[in-house]
Design an enzyme around this catalytic site. Structure first.
Site, PDB file in Angstrom:
ATOM      1  N   HIS A   1       8.218  -0.717  -0.341  1.00  0.00           N
ATOM      2  CA  HIS A   1       6.983  -0.517  -1.105  1.00  0.00           C
ATOM      3  C   HIS A   1       6.766   0.937  -1.503  1.00  0.00           C
ATOM      4  CE1 HIS A   1       5.292  -4.419   0.901  1.00  0.00           C
ATOM      5  NE2 HIS A   1       6.173  -4.670  -0.039  1.00  0.00           N
TER       6      HIS A   1
ATOM      7  N   CYS B   1       6.373  14.104 -19.597  1.00  0.00           N
ATOM      8  CA  CYS B   1       6.011  13.475 -20.885  1.00  0.00           C
ATOM      9  C   CYS B   1       4.660  13.967 -21.392  1.00  0.00           C
ATOM     10  CB  CYS B   1       6.001  11.944 -20.750  1.00  0.00           C
ATOM     11  SG  CYS B   1       4.662  11.324 -19.728  1.00  0.00           S
TER      12      CYS B   1
ATOM     13  N   GLN C   1       8.015  -1.859   5.084  1.00  0.00           N
ATOM     14  CA  GLN C   1       7.010  -2.105   4.036  1.00  0.00           C
ATOM     15  C   GLN C   1       6.057  -0.908   3.989  1.00  0.00           C
ATOM     16  OE1 GLN C   1       5.489  -6.464   4.232  1.00  0.00           O
ATOM     17  NE2 GLN C   1       6.186  -5.937   6.303  1.00  0.00           N
ATOM     18  N   ASN C   2       6.162  -0.043   4.974  1.00  0.00           N
ATOM     19  CA  ASN C   2       5.206   1.057   5.087  1.00  0.00           C
ATOM     20  C   ASN C   2       5.518   2.167   4.098  1.00  0.00           C
ATOM     21  OD1 ASN C   2       4.217  -0.436   7.174  1.00  0.00           O
ATOM     22  ND2 ASN C   2       5.151   0.814   8.792  1.00  0.00           N
ATOM     23  N   VAL C   3       4.482   2.825   3.640  1.00  0.00           N
ATOM     24  CA  VAL C   3       4.655   3.920   2.673  1.00  0.00           C
ATOM     25  C   VAL C   3       4.333   5.265   3.329  1.00  0.00           C
ATOM     26  CG1 VAL C   3       4.092   2.407   0.734  1.00  0.00           C
ATOM     27  CG2 VAL C   3       2.258   3.671   1.849  1.00  0.00           C
ATOM     28  N   ASP C   4       4.166   5.240   4.669  1.00  0.00           N
ATOM     29  CA  ASP C   4       3.604   6.411   5.368  1.00  0.00           C
ATOM     30  C   ASP C   4       4.637   7.452   5.787  1.00  0.00           C
ATOM     31  OD1 ASP C   4       3.052   4.309   8.323  1.00  0.00           O
ATOM     32  OD2 ASP C   4       4.881   5.347   7.667  1.00  0.00           O
TER      33      ASP C   4
HETATM   34  C1  BV8 Z   1       5.800  -8.916  -6.482  1.00  0.00           C
HETATM   35  C2  BV8 Z   1       0.791  -0.992  -1.619  1.00  0.00           C
HETATM   36  C3  BV8 Z   1       6.928  -9.809  -8.349  1.00  0.00           C
HETATM   37  C4  BV8 Z   1       1.266   0.246  -1.067  1.00  0.00           C
HETATM   38  C5  BV8 Z   1       1.151  -3.210  -0.869  1.00  0.00           C
HETATM   39  C6  BV8 Z   1      -0.260 -13.247  -7.808  1.00  0.00           C
HETATM   40  C7  BV8 Z   1       0.037 -12.263  -8.741  1.00  0.00           C
HETATM   41  C8  BV8 Z   1       1.016 -11.303  -8.516  1.00  0.00           C
HETATM   42  C9  BV8 Z   1       1.728 -11.312  -7.338  1.00  0.00           C
HETATM   43  C10 BV8 Z   1       1.419 -12.299  -6.424  1.00  0.00           C
HETATM   44  C11 BV8 Z   1       0.449 -13.258  -6.623  1.00  0.00           C
HETATM   45  N1  BV8 Z   1       0.379 -14.047  -5.525  1.00  0.00           N
HETATM   46  C12 BV8 Z   1       1.274 -13.620  -4.614  1.00  0.00           C
HETATM   47  C13 BV8 Z   1       1.926 -12.574  -5.158  1.00  0.00           C
HETATM   48  C14 BV8 Z   1       2.952 -11.813  -4.558  1.00  0.00           C
HETATM   49  C15 BV8 Z   1       2.276 -10.632  -3.867  1.00  0.00           C
HETATM   50  C16 BV8 Z   1       1.857 -11.110  -2.483  1.00  0.00           C
HETATM   51  O1  BV8 Z   1       2.717 -11.348  -1.663  1.00  0.00           O
HETATM   52  N2  BV8 Z   1       0.549 -11.249  -2.245  1.00  0.00           N
HETATM   53  C17 BV8 Z   1       0.131 -11.756  -0.938  1.00  0.00           C
HETATM   54  C18 BV8 Z   1      -0.965 -10.871  -0.365  1.00  0.00           C
HETATM   55  C19 BV8 Z   1      -0.308 -13.213  -1.115  1.00  0.00           C
HETATM   56  N3  BV8 Z   1       3.294  -9.621  -3.795  1.00  0.00           N
HETATM   57  C20 BV8 Z   1       3.392  -8.717  -4.779  1.00  0.00           C
HETATM   58  O2  BV8 Z   1       2.610  -8.581  -5.687  1.00  0.00           O
HETATM   59  C21 BV8 Z   1       4.633  -7.847  -4.675  1.00  0.00           C
HETATM   60  N4  BV8 Z   1       5.292  -7.801  -5.951  1.00  0.00           N
HETATM   61  O3  BV8 Z   1       5.708 -10.001  -5.973  1.00  0.00           O
HETATM   62  O4  BV8 Z   1       6.410  -8.684  -7.695  1.00  0.00           O
HETATM   63  C22 BV8 Z   1       5.836 -10.309  -9.230  1.00  0.00           C
HETATM   64  C23 BV8 Z   1       5.450  -9.505 -10.290  1.00  0.00           C
HETATM   65  C24 BV8 Z   1       4.457  -9.985 -11.133  1.00  0.00           C
HETATM   66  C25 BV8 Z   1       3.849 -11.238 -10.907  1.00  0.00           C
HETATM   67  C26 BV8 Z   1       4.250 -12.017  -9.808  1.00  0.00           C
HETATM   68  C27 BV8 Z   1       5.236 -11.542  -8.969  1.00  0.00           C
HETATM   69  C28 BV8 Z   1       4.206  -6.425  -4.307  1.00  0.00           C
HETATM   70  C29 BV8 Z   1       3.884  -6.383  -2.823  1.00  0.00           C
HETATM   71  C30 BV8 Z   1       3.550  -4.948  -2.396  1.00  0.00           C
HETATM   72  C31 BV8 Z   1       2.088  -4.738  -2.512  1.00  0.00           C
HETATM   73  N5  BV8 Z   1       1.750  -3.418  -2.007  1.00  0.00           N
HETATM   74  N6  BV8 Z   1       0.711  -2.018  -0.579  1.00  0.00           N
HETATM   75  C32 BV8 Z   1       0.168   0.812  -0.217  1.00  0.00           C
HETATM   76  O5  BV8 Z   1      -0.826   1.327  -0.778  1.00  0.00           O
HETATM   77  O6  BV8 Z   1       0.337   0.711   0.996  1.00  0.00           O
HETATM   78  S1  BV8 Z   1       0.920  -4.471   0.230  1.00  0.00           S
HETATM   79  C33 BV8 Z   1       0.496  -3.951   1.797  1.00  0.00           C
HETATM   80  O7  BV8 Z   1       0.809  -5.086   2.620  1.00  0.00           O
HETATM   81  C34 BV8 Z   1       1.310  -2.803   2.401  1.00  0.00           C
HETATM   82  O8  BV8 Z   1       2.343  -2.340   1.572  1.00  0.00           O
HETATM   83  C35 BV8 Z   1       1.916  -3.419   3.658  1.00  0.00           C
HETATM   84  O9  BV8 Z   1       3.116  -2.865   3.931  1.00  0.00           O
HETATM   85  C36 BV8 Z   1       2.031  -4.831   3.261  1.00  0.00           C
HETATM   86  C37 BV8 Z   1       2.224  -5.814   4.393  1.00  0.00           C
HETATM   87  O10 BV8 Z   1       1.151  -5.655   5.316  1.00  0.00           O
HETATM   88  P1  BV8 Z   1       1.558  -5.375   6.844  1.00  0.00           P
HETATM   89  O11 BV8 Z   1       2.442  -4.176   6.882  1.00  0.00           O
HETATM   90  O12 BV8 Z   1       2.089  -6.608   7.445  1.00  0.00           O
HETATM   91  O13 BV8 Z   1       0.185  -4.946   7.476  1.00  0.00           O
HETATM   92  P2  BV8 Z   1      -0.980  -5.936   7.985  1.00  0.00           P
HETATM   93  O14 BV8 Z   1      -2.200  -5.115   8.197  1.00  0.00           O
HETATM   94  O15 BV8 Z   1      -1.038  -7.136   7.104  1.00  0.00           O
HETATM   95  O16 BV8 Z   1      -0.449  -6.442   9.413  1.00  0.00           O
HETATM   96  C38 BV8 Z   1      -0.271  -5.496  10.456  1.00  0.00           C
HETATM   97  C39 BV8 Z   1       0.261  -6.273  11.653  1.00  0.00           C
HETATM   98  O17 BV8 Z   1       0.527  -5.345  12.699  1.00  0.00           O
HETATM   99  C40 BV8 Z   1      -0.718  -7.287  12.199  1.00  0.00           C
HETATM  100  O18 BV8 Z   1      -0.084  -8.536  12.323  1.00  0.00           O
HETATM  101  C41 BV8 Z   1      -1.080  -6.739  13.593  1.00  0.00           C
HETATM  102  O19 BV8 Z   1      -1.255  -7.772  14.544  1.00  0.00           O
HETATM  103  C42 BV8 Z   1       0.133  -5.940  13.920  1.00  0.00           C
HETATM  104  N7  BV8 Z   1      -0.073  -4.854  14.881  1.00  0.00           N
HETATM  105  C43 BV8 Z   1      -1.211  -4.170  15.138  1.00  0.00           C
HETATM  106  N8  BV8 Z   1      -0.970  -3.238  16.085  1.00  0.00           N
HETATM  107  C44 BV8 Z   1       0.354  -3.350  16.416  1.00  0.00           C
HETATM  108  C45 BV8 Z   1       0.926  -4.372  15.654  1.00  0.00           C
HETATM  109  N9  BV8 Z   1       2.215  -4.726  15.757  1.00  0.00           N
HETATM  110  C46 BV8 Z   1       2.975  -4.052  16.641  1.00  0.00           C
HETATM  111  N10 BV8 Z   1       2.509  -3.039  17.406  1.00  0.00           N
HETATM  112  C47 BV8 Z   1       1.206  -2.664  17.323  1.00  0.00           C
HETATM  113  N11 BV8 Z   1       0.731  -1.667  18.103  1.00  0.00           N
HETATM  114 ZN    ZN Z   2       5.585  11.014 -17.720  1.00  0.00          ZN
END
Ligand code: BV8
Ligand code: ZN
Length: 257
Positions: free
Chosen positions: A123, A160, A105-108
């Site tokens: 992503h 474009c 899911q990472n973009v890095d």
């Molecule tokens: C979609 C952008 C179809 C890039 C990201 C209402 C309207 C529209 C959509 C929705 C809606 N309600 C729900 C949705 C769906 C929505 C969604 O799921 N929302 C959630 C928040 C409720 N999803 C979408 O919109 C997706 N598209 O559904 O399209 C659609 C179309 C139209 C209408 C409806 C549906 C698009 C999802 C992508 C969004 N883009 N980022 C950027 O700038 O990065 S999301 C963002 O969250 C990142 O991309 C990231 O990858 C992603 C997930 O987060 P995590 O990677 O899990 O990171 P987080 O911080 O949460 O957790 C880190 C974990 O690591 C923690 O648990 C921590 O304990 C742990 N950790 C810490 N240290 C360590 C460790 N683990 C291991 N080792 C360590 N050392």
């Molecule tokens: Zn263009």
């Protein structure tokens, strides 16, 4: 690492060795030990900035400068960090297993920098640019679109000539790349061992993958220091940093190879 954990590690290594196909889904947690902030932890990105304000098209249309400020800051951060031992272990894992699919899911870009091939980027990738209008994608070294973001200067599409360039990442409300979805769903349905690593498992559709795998008969493992939405479903959980446990697993695999 106490004895019980090493027994658990050995049990997982046995499963890895026997598995005909292994799938891993990573989230921001795997990059934490590289110094990249996660999104939803206390010191995470989403706590300083609200995703609704930055990671969606409406925000970009409303205030492209603010969104570019955020992504330029993240790009600059990414230019200063390196993959950590967890990224390298995942890159090595693919040469030790019969079949291994890495989905992130990472973009890095850190998995690619660590040497992982064929990473499925659900992503997108922060290093690439994309035109908001004609959707042309530009690689980082494309001289036509290399720009130093300065206040007021917003990058436009050389194809474009109308569209604004944006980072080639998937924002909330946007569809994920079709090929990434198809490949990751197929890999999850096919695998007999699924590793969910460093993700809070709250963003869909990516968060559905571990459940798809488990429903298809896979053994589900979670690697995350914290309990997540997935923890109750996992067959095995490691409450440890991925940068520590993944190299341990790879070293045990190599010992017994
Ligand atoms: C979609 C952008 C179809 C890039 C990201 C209402 C309207 C529209 C959509 C929705 C809606 N309600 C729900 C949705 C769906 C929505 C969604 O799921 N929302 C959630 C928040 C409720 N999803 C979408 O919109 C997706 N598209 O559904 O399209 C659609 C179309 C139209 C209408 C409806 C549906 C698009 C999802 C992508 C969004 N883009 N980022 C950027 O700038 O990065 S999301 C963002 O969250 C990142 O991309 C990231 O990858 C992603 C997930 O987060 P995590 O990677 O899990 O990171 P987080 O911080 O949460 O957790 C880190 C974990 O690591 C923690 O648990 C921590 O304990 C742990 N950790 C810490 N240290 C360590 C460790 N683990 C291991 N080792 C360590 N050392
Ligand atoms: Zn263009």
């Amino acid at each position: 690492m106490e004895d019980q954990a090493s027994e658990t590690c050995k049990a997982l290594v046995e499963r890895l060795r026997r598995a005909s196909s292994v799938c891993a889904l990573t989230g921001a947690g795997v990059s934490k030990e590289s110094g990249v902030p996660t999104f939803r932890e206390a010191d995470g990105l989403w706590n300083r900035f609200r995703p609704e304000e930055l990671a969606n098209v409406e925000a970009f249309i409303r205030n492209p400068t603010l969104v570019w400020e955020w992504y330029s800051w993240r790009r600059e951060l990414m230019s200063r960090v390196q993959p950590n031992a967890g990224h390298y272990a995942l890159a090595e894992l693919s040469s030790l297993l019969k079949s291994f699919t890495l989905i992130t899911q990472n973009v890095d870009n850190l998995h690619r920098q660590a040497g992982s091939k064929d990473v499925i980027e659900l992503h997108g990738n922060i290093q690439r640019n994309k035109c908001q209008e004609c959707k042309t994608v530009y690689l980082p070294d494309d001289s036509r679109t290399r720009f130093e973001f300065r206040k007021g200067q917003l990058p436009h599409c050389p194809e474009c000539n109308t569209g604004l360039l944006r980072p080639d990442v998937v924002w909330f409300g946007e569809m994920l790349p079709e090929d990434a979805i198809t490949q990751s769903w197929e890999a999850a349905e096919r695998c007999d061992l699924f590793l969910s690593i460093g993700t809070s498992a709250v963003v869909y559709p990516a968060a559905a993958l571990p459940q798809v795998a488990q429903a298809s008969g896979a053994f589900l493992v979670e690697i995350n220091p914290q309990v997540t939405e997935l923890s109750g479903k996992a067959d095995l959980s490691f409450r440890e940093p991925s940068g520590e446990i993944l190299p341990t697993l790879v070293n045990l695999l190599k010992e017994q190879a």
